[in-house]
Design an enzyme around this catalytic site. Sequence first.
Site, PDB file in Angstrom:
ATOM      1  CE  LYS A 131      60.907 -12.480  31.982  1.00  0.00           C
ATOM      2  NZ  LYS A 131      60.727 -11.862  30.476  1.00  0.00           N
ATOM      3  NE  ARG A 141      54.489  -5.330  21.810  1.00  0.00           N
ATOM      4  CZ  ARG A 141      55.320  -5.909  22.751  1.00  0.00           C
ATOM      5  NH1 ARG A 141      55.651  -5.134  23.841  1.00  0.00           N
ATOM      6  NH2 ARG A 141      55.953  -7.372  22.648  1.00  0.00           N
ATOM      7  N   GLY A 144      64.862  -5.088  28.488  1.00  0.00           N
ATOM      8  CA  GLY A 144      65.082  -6.367  27.367  1.00  0.00           C
ATOM      9  C   GLY A 144      64.076  -6.155  26.448  1.00  0.00           C
ATOM     10  CE  LYS A 157      58.515  -2.503  31.955  1.00  0.00           C
ATOM     11  NZ  LYS A 157      59.457  -3.054  31.496  1.00  0.00           N
ATOM     12  CB  SER A 158      54.339  -4.578  26.877  1.00  0.00           C
ATOM     13  OG  SER A 158      54.886  -5.354  27.473  1.00  0.00           O
ATOM     14  CG  ASP A 206      56.849  -8.791  33.043  1.00  0.00           C
ATOM     15  OD1 ASP A 206      57.743  -9.733  33.081  1.00  0.00           O
ATOM     16  OD2 ASP A 206      56.457  -8.350  32.237  1.00  0.00           O
ATOM     17  NE  ARG A 220      61.762  -9.569  37.764  1.00  0.00           N
ATOM     18  CZ  ARG A 220      61.149  -9.089  36.790  1.00  0.00           C
ATOM     19  NH1 ARG A 220      60.471  -9.553  35.981  1.00  0.00           N
ATOM     20  NH2 ARG A 220      61.235  -7.855  36.613  1.00  0.00           N
ATOM     21  CB  SER A 279      60.116 -15.055  24.366  1.00  0.00           C
ATOM     22  OG  SER A 279      60.627 -13.686  24.495  1.00  0.00           O
ATOM     23  NE  ARG A 283      66.786  -9.389  30.765  1.00  0.00           N
ATOM     24  CZ  ARG A 283      65.498  -8.710  30.638  1.00  0.00           C
ATOM     25  NH1 ARG A 283      65.437  -7.602  30.992  1.00  0.00           N
ATOM     26  NH2 ARG A 283      64.433  -9.565  30.360  1.00  0.00           N
TER      27      ARG A 283
END
Length: 739
Positions: free
Chosen positions: A644, A329, A397, A324-325, A617, A648, A469, A425
């Site tokens: 998150k 990008r 996010g 996903k990341s 995650d 969580r 982060s 968030r």
Amino acid sequence: MQGFADKTIAIVGLGLIGGSLARALRGANPGQRILAVDNDPRALQQAQEAGVISEACELAAAAQQADLMVLAIPPLMIETLLPELVPLLNTHCIVTDVGSAKEQIVAAVAALDPDFRARFVPGHPIAGSEQSGFAAARVELFAERKVILTPIADNDSASVALVHEMWRGVGAEVMGMSVQRHDQVLAATSHLPHVLAFALVDSLLQLKESDDILRYAAGGFADFSRLASSDARMWADIFVANSYATAKVLDHYIDYLQQFRAGLEARDHKGMMEVFRRAKKTRDDFIARHYQKDSSTEMQAENISLEASPGGKLSGEFRVPGDKSISHRSVIFGALADGVTEIEGFLEGEDALNTVAAFREMGVTIVGPENGKMTIYGVGMQGLKAPRKPLYMGNSGTAMRLLAGLLAAQNFASELTGDESLNRRPMNRVADPLRQMGADIQTAEGGRPPLQIKGKPLSGIDYDMQIASAQVKSCLLLAGMYAKGRTRVCEPAPCRDHTERMLQGFAWPVNLENNCASLEGGASLQATTIDVPSDISSAAFFMVAASIAPGSDILLRHVGINPTRTGILALLTQMGGDIQLLDEREVGGEPVADIRVRYSPLKGIVIPEQQIPLAIDEFPVLFVAAACAEGETVLRGAEELRVKESDRIEAMAVGLKTLGVELETYPDGIRIVGGKLGAGDIDSQGDHRIAMAFAVAALRASGPIRIADCANVATSFPGFVELANQAGLQVSQQKEKSP
Ligand code: S3P
């Protein structure tokens, strides 16, 4: 600099589409030079009288003067015209068409001069109607309608961008698709309905008593047969041009009718009710969406719940969806690059698809994703266009925070919104440092979304992040690409570095020293190819599943093992997991491996704090591993987990307690005592990872686990249920419409 309004546009064919385009272009830019070519002198005269064309021309004169030529004539005519047109064209003119079937036109273009091929960008506005001719042309025909571009391999970004800009300028939403997919989709959604309408009317005509029958025809007949009033020549052309794909869906339809006929003969009332209910719901939803203009409510999701049956073991080889990341990008950098970026393995989950939609809205042509493949026609660092509506980031996010950095530096204003979870968030972690760079960002109360951003010139800063982060780091590096001078971001502990790696892959120099990444603003990105590995965060569910289910043995293929993401491997191994990395390799700047996981009894551990950002995650499913382990697992220093997609720590604690697990929570962590798992009803709180973690827990539960509010599994792991069942879990899915 010459803008679009200074270009000369030639429209060949002033029918419904060509005429409406002339009207719309004139409406958008009264000064635009619009040339028109048509065999019918009446159409030319009407257009001239209406003031929507500057000049009526012969084809040769138009081809000499135009910067952009639009062939708004039926598909077979285009094929005949092209060989005649090519020698007439000036050397810079870009050509596009509006044909409703693309494969045959593209095949005809393939036989032409390579220089022309680079400049022919196939297109298709989905905006026709049964009316035809210039008299039917309307200025707003394309407003908020989709236009599909199907660029060919020879096209460069600049040609595609010009055609995109024209359609965007008349209010259309421009999409990209492969030629084959376009023809399949259109065969089903447009060509088949036209066959049926023509065929219905003609078949009734063949009945002996047709006159009498038609006398009684009323609204139903009028509605269904509307498409049979379409232009005969054009539709004969379209069916010839798309005969293969149309025949295929027609075969399917004929089979379907045979089945329906059998039900009819059997007077299967119940069966028919089911069919009609299903069709009514689909059609009602389609109409609602079709006339729904506000994309922020598009995601009125169905309420999906999962039920996982107890027991089972895992076996086999799988490839989980793309990272996903990296997928987010790849869209961002591909869009801003000079040139065409090709991506494979792209995650077709809702989060990444919202990022794609956002860049489309900002004027970038993106083809796909289709089976993970995507092509992005980069617009360059300064090429984004002001979005016409708030950009909807769904549940993500990452998308919101990364785009905040990028948008802060544009020369337009924008708004970023999200779903209920995202709108809770914290965004000040990016808004504050961006403001230090000179950004103008307003948040809603408490630093929450939506974000109102007015683009401003930015200056580089040195920033020490308080939290580890990757989203904050990436946001600032994206802003830094536009900022004056150097932007330097330092992290308190290593967190994922996909942005730094991808920047380098796109040839933007990044300096990495100790725990800081820095770059100078003002360079450019060069398009590249990207192979997105499988997401280790998705693979994690199967790693834990195989570790806790006796007899399991699985191989997860092509998983990204970037060292800033491998906390799950380290922690599971520390707990006694049996994990082997095979065929470690590097793919496009990211390390990748196949991962073999076998069942192994786990024991509780104290989670080392430096592993937290590396497994950020994966904690929901790691808590499940802890609940199945012997002894206690303790996590402290992980307050980030509370902000998150859900809180969580709380969501997992409530769920695990329901299953009878002994635990204690802290503001920054949890202590879990391993033992037996019971059955129960769990609320995933709309968090994809909580939902999937509890599906995995069922492997060791004494009874079924029912998990509510699971629609968001699709944000990161489309096809989770299918893959889980294939692997040996027993998970079923129930859908019902949200109230
Ligand atoms: C992500 C960074 C992490 C992670 C998220 C994806 C990214 O968030 O939790 O799922 O792609 O940069 P933080 O940077 O907030 O820790």
